[in-house]
Design a protein around this motif. Structure first.
Motif, PDB file in Angstrom:
ATOM      1  N   GLN A   8     -40.178  19.264-103.013  1.00  0.00           N
ATOM      2  CA  GLN A   8     -39.671  20.475-103.510  1.00  0.00           C
ATOM      3  C   GLN A   8     -38.125  20.684-103.755  1.00  0.00           C
ATOM      4  O   GLN A   8     -37.807  21.238-104.837  1.00  0.00           O
ATOM      5  N   LEU A  42     -50.317  26.405-102.240  1.00  0.00           N
ATOM      6  CA  LEU A  42     -48.973  27.068-102.246  1.00  0.00           C
ATOM      7  C   LEU A  42     -48.740  27.676-103.708  1.00  0.00           C
ATOM      8  O   LEU A  42     -47.953  28.709-103.828  1.00  0.00           O
ATOM      9  N   ASP A  43     -48.990  26.949-104.536  1.00  0.00           N
ATOM     10  CA  ASP A  43     -48.909  27.571-106.062  1.00  0.00           C
ATOM     11  C   ASP A  43     -49.760  28.745-106.189  1.00  0.00           C
ATOM     12  O   ASP A  43     -49.494  29.709-106.719  1.00  0.00           O
ATOM     13  N   ARG A  74     -48.322  31.800-104.299  1.00  0.00           N
ATOM     14  CA  ARG A  74     -47.051  32.338-104.998  1.00  0.00           C
ATOM     15  C   ARG A  74     -47.441  33.042-106.130  1.00  0.00           C
ATOM     16  O   ARG A  74     -47.050  34.213-106.630  1.00  0.00           O
ATOM     17  N   ASP A  75     -48.552  32.574-106.733  1.00  0.00           N
ATOM     18  CA  ASP A  75     -49.204  33.625-108.069  1.00  0.00           C
ATOM     19  C   ASP A  75     -49.632  34.840-107.485  1.00  0.00           C
ATOM     20  O   ASP A  75     -49.557  35.819-108.019  1.00  0.00           O
ATOM     21  N   LEU A 121     -47.082  37.225-106.901  1.00  0.00           N
ATOM     22  CA  LEU A 121     -45.938  37.810-107.704  1.00  0.00           C
ATOM     23  C   LEU A 121     -46.390  39.384-107.870  1.00  0.00           C
ATOM     24  O   LEU A 121     -47.552  39.908-108.091  1.00  0.00           O
ATOM     25  N   CYS A 180     -54.099  38.111-100.633  1.00  0.00           N
ATOM     26  CA  CYS A 180     -53.621  36.651-100.137  1.00  0.00           C
ATOM     27  C   CYS A 180     -53.321  36.800 -98.553  1.00  0.00           C
ATOM     28  O   CYS A 180     -52.302  37.245 -98.108  1.00  0.00           O
ATOM     29  N   ASP A 240     -40.753  28.613-100.342  1.00  0.00           N
ATOM     30  CA  ASP A 240     -40.284  29.744-100.961  1.00  0.00           C
ATOM     31  C   ASP A 240     -41.805  30.770-101.119  1.00  0.00           C
ATOM     32  O   ASP A 240     -42.159  30.623-102.280  1.00  0.00           O
ATOM     33  N   VAL A 241     -41.821  31.393-100.289  1.00  0.00           N
ATOM     34  CA  VAL A 241     -42.779  32.609-100.386  1.00  0.00           C
ATOM     35  C   VAL A 241     -42.377  33.991 -99.733  1.00  0.00           C
ATOM     36  O   VAL A 241     -41.497  33.947 -98.925  1.00  0.00           O
ATOM     37  N   ASP A 242     -42.962  34.908-100.282  1.00  0.00           N
ATOM     38  CA  ASP A 242     -42.570  36.425-100.015  1.00  0.00           C
ATOM     39  C   ASP A 242     -43.733  37.330 -99.621  1.00  0.00           C
ATOM     40  O   ASP A 242     -44.183  37.761-100.575  1.00  0.00           O
ATOM     41  N   ARG A 248     -39.997  34.392 -94.493  1.00  0.00           N
ATOM     42  CA  ARG A 248     -40.953  34.311 -95.343  1.00  0.00           C
ATOM     43  C   ARG A 248     -41.459  35.825 -95.611  1.00  0.00           C
ATOM     44  O   ARG A 248     -42.616  35.906 -96.304  1.00  0.00           O
TER      45      ARG A 248
END
Length: 766
Positions: free
Chosen positions: A297, A515-516, A519-520, A523, A530, A543-545, A565
């Motif tokens: 990454q 992880l992709d 993140r999607d 958004l 999730c 990098d996740v939120d 996170r």
């Protein structure tokens, strides 16, 4: 190689001595020995210039193959199947000519330039230097060497060498110096030999050091100019970046970059490193990352930042690198050779690779070390250095800055308390770092500005209570301390929308896909459910939120990483962004983790209202190090072994054997993962190619994306019942082990098993 008839040379002609041979009977393209010695000496001296040891490296380069001036060795070079020692003669000459102290330092390098650095006295798996020097029957040298090898009459130790204030560490400094000198000579030897065969076999030269740093700086500036400071968090990141770059003119040495998670440390540290290197004529940037799971990454982010120069500039050196995107074999070979000696402007590597190399004894691990000198080294997540080897790691960091022109940046949101306290040594880290300069603008203020979560301990939570919280919150991350617990929780909520699982028992390609998708889902424009259950791997720079995070008890630094996170982009109010710490008594933790948790709980009581403040983090590490004690921070007695050895008894092999950041030997298993949208897994086609290729290196690197590392007990259990089998065993042994029972790889949790045969292994692993 065929045996060459000695009549191929005229008896009247002066005897010629060779370093390397080819198949030509007339020897017209063989490499002359004095040419090889001179080339290696000059190249080694060039490498050692960065730490003021050029004269010594030149001498060792001249002496390293002195033994090839023996007739018996020349017969071996000509193709005879005989054993002939050629490394010890130069070692003896070094001691004879330059004395017991300096000569012995050189002798370690010369004697070990093929076999590896040996112990001085007590042998390990290889003979000690003392034993080799005393060995009889060494081929006698021709007197021709004395006219062909112009050795200086005397030589001196490096000028400007800075001894450590604690005389007990002088032995460490000398063993470190010998290893660096060894690096210069073995790399020069490899490169000159490689150049000879490139020429004689009409192969194109594959050496390329990559684009200059100034060009990379220009590309990075263009990339950074594209970012828009259109939120409070982004404006603060821009402020941090500007301030840190302004510090690039500071003299090389030790630095800290203390920025809360989400403050943009990665690109900020890279920008500083480029500016600082150009300001002070340093040669490269080495980015050291604690976990293989995130190295790709970061390397991808750097390549993107450098635009079209990225592929040539950034070298990843770790076991999971995937070079399948490189179009031709020459490019793949170039990458492999660069990885051997880190000859690129930006190197991204793991802490295991970096630190174990600094304590290694083999030429393959050591040849890159001289390229660390004169570099900017970014230690990402510096707090993750292993406690059991913390003191030798800190001593190595200090020595790189002290005598090898390195600037080292301890880059983390949770700075470990590694500084010495000159006024009160008992309160500081023993033989710790001094004159560490902070790069960030007012770290305490930054923490307040980036404080985006509330951390609350919610006590004991059994799995039913955790599952209830996971069901009630549509977007939630739950991090636990072992894989069995992660699987059990995931199984409890697997039918909930957005339920996913993440662990190292999933191959890298599988983890990337999860992880992709995460993140999607997260958004703001999508805002889908999730629910992610993960082991601690997600804390390492992923990098996740999430709006809500649950974290099993662990050290305070890991709690801070988990908090990073949650509300990462500052879109939510602090009081609505919760990090709940819980106990999971049904899932016992190892003793080391219990100690971290206990110290963390102490800090929560002392800093109830602000448990992630810089004062709390510093107090946590100070308390932890005090509880551990000096002996536990050097559990393998690395510094003790070195201190007890004199010049003639340096324990190179013993130290290399004992210095292991990872205790348990892991075995890779190739799994048949099929990504979404793929008709079948690419693994079968790759394994088919592997069966027929002459050199497996390029395919092996692609397959790393489809491997799962398992402990020995699990590996043996799977192998013994035929669930994994070797690919081309006659050629590769057990190097490539394929999971042939595909039912054991699950598209939700990765590698798993339920067969009673594996119960013992399951307890060990999960």
């Amino acid at each position: 190689m065929p045996v060459i008839d000695s009549s191929a040379t005229s008896p009247e002609a002066p005897k010629r001595f060779y370093a390397h041979s080819t198949d030509r009977q007339d020897r017209s393209d063989w490499q002359l020995l004095n040419d090889h010695l001179t080339c290696v000496a000059e190249l080694a001296a060039e490498f050692a210039e960065s730490f003021s040891a050029a004269e010594l490296a030149y001498i060792v380069g001249l002496l390293h193959d002195l033994g090839k001036y023996a007739e018996k060795v020349q017969r071996r070079i000509a193709g005879e199947n005989i054993h002939a020692e050629h490394a010890i003669q130069g070692a003896r000459e070094a001691i004879k000519r330059y004395g017991e102290k300096l000569g012995t330092l050189l002798a370690y390098v010369i004697a070990g330039h093929h076999a590896g650095l040996a112990n001085g006295r007590d042998g390990g798996t290889r003979s000690s230097l003392k034993e080799r020097l005393a060995r009889s029957g060494t081929p006698e040298l021709s007197s021709a060497w004395q006219t062909e090898v112009p050795l200086p009459k005397e030589c001196l130790l490096p000028q400007g060498f800075k001894p450590h204030a604690d005389s007990a560490l002088l032995a460490f400094q000398w063993i470190f110096f010998v290893r660096m000198l060894y690096s210069c000579v073995v790399d020069a030897d490899f490169l000159d030999t490689e150049a000879f065969y490139d020429k004689t076999e009409k192969r194109p030269s594959l050496r390329d050091s990559g684009p200059p740093l100034v060009a990379l700086q220009a590309r990075l500036n263009e990339r950074l100019a594209e970012f828009k400071a259109d939120s409070d968090v982004k404006r603060l990141r821009a402020k941090i970046l500007r301030h840190v770059r302004e510090q690039a003119t500071l003299l090389p040495g030790l630095f800290s970059l203390t920025v809360p998670t989400g403050g943009g440390k990665t690109l900020t540290s890279l920008a500083f490193a480029l500016d600082h290197a150009l300001e002070h004529e340093l040669r490269r940037i080495i980015y050291v990352i604690p976990f293989t799971s995130i190295i790709e990454q970061n390397a991808a982010e750097f390549r993107k930042a450098f635009g079209e120069l990225g592929e040539a500039a950034v070298l990843e050196h770790h076991s999971a690198f995937d070079d399948s995107k490189l179009e031709d074999q020459a490019s793949r070979d170039k990458l492999r050779r660069a990885a051997e000696n880190w000859d690129r402007p930006v190197v991204v590597t793991t802490a295991v690779q970096f630190f174990e190399s600094l304590f290694a004894d083999r030429s393959s691990r050591c040849r890159k070390l001289h390229n660390i000198a004169g570099s900017v080294i970014i230690l990402d997540e510096a707090q993750t250095m292993p406690l059991k080897l913390l003191r030798p790691c800190v001593t190595a960091i200090d020595e790189l800055a002290r005598n090898y022109r390195c600037s080292i940046v301890l880059c983390t949101a949770t700075q470990p308390a590694l500084n010495a306290n000159e006024d009160n040594p008992a309160k500081g880290f023993r033989n710790g770092l001094t004159n560490v300069r902070e790069l960030a603008p007012e770290p305490k203020d930054l923490y307040c500005q980036l404080e985006r979560v509330r951390v609350i301990h919610i006590g004991e939570q059994d799995d039913d209570a955790l599952a209830k919280r996971l069901r009630e919150n549509p977007q939630v991350l739950c991090i636990v301390n072992n894989r069995r617990h992660a699987c059990a929780l995931f199984d409890a909520i697997r039918d909930e929308p957005g339920a996913r699982h993440l662990s190292t028992f999933m191959c890298a390609r599988h983890r990337s896909q999860v992880l992709d998708a995460v993140r999607d889902d997260l958004l703001p424009k999508n805002n889908r459910p999730c629910r992610l259950i993960s082991t601690s791997l997600i804390e390492a720079g992923v990098d996740v939120d999430f709006p809500y995070v649950l974290r099993a008890e662990v050290g305070l630094d890991s709690i801070a990483q988990a908090a990073g996170r949650c509300n990462r982009e500052g879109r939510r109010a602090r009081d609505e962004s919760l990090v709940h710490i819980f106990r999971a008594d049904a899932w016992p933790s190892p003793p080391e983790l219990n100690q971290l948790s206990q110290t963390m709980r102490q800090m929560l009581r002392r800093h109830e209202h602000d448990p992630l403040s810089l004062d709390a983090i510093e107090a946590y590490f100070q308390e932890l190090y005090w509880q551990k004690g000096d002996e536990a921070l050097d559990a393998r007695n690395i510094l003790g072994l070195i201190k007890d050895g004199g010049i003639d008894s340096m324990p190179f092999e013993t130290v290399a054997e004992k210095f292991r950041l990872i205790d348990n030997v892991q075995h890779p298993i190739i799994v048949p993962f099929k990504a979404d949208g793929e008709a079948e897994s690419p693994v079968k086609a790759l394994l088919q190619k592997l069966r027929f290729v002459e050199s497996p290196g390029a395919i092996a690197r692609v397959l790393q994306r489809y491997t799962v590392q398992v402990p020995k007990s699990v590996f043996c259990g799977l192998r013994d019942v035929g669930a994994v089998q070797p690919v081309e065993e006659e050629r590769f042994g057990e190097q490539f082990m394929e999971l042939v029972n595909e039912d054991l790889y699950n598209d939700q949790v990765g590698l798993s098993w339920e067969n009673p045969v594996f119960v013992g292994a399951e307890k060990t692993v999960w």
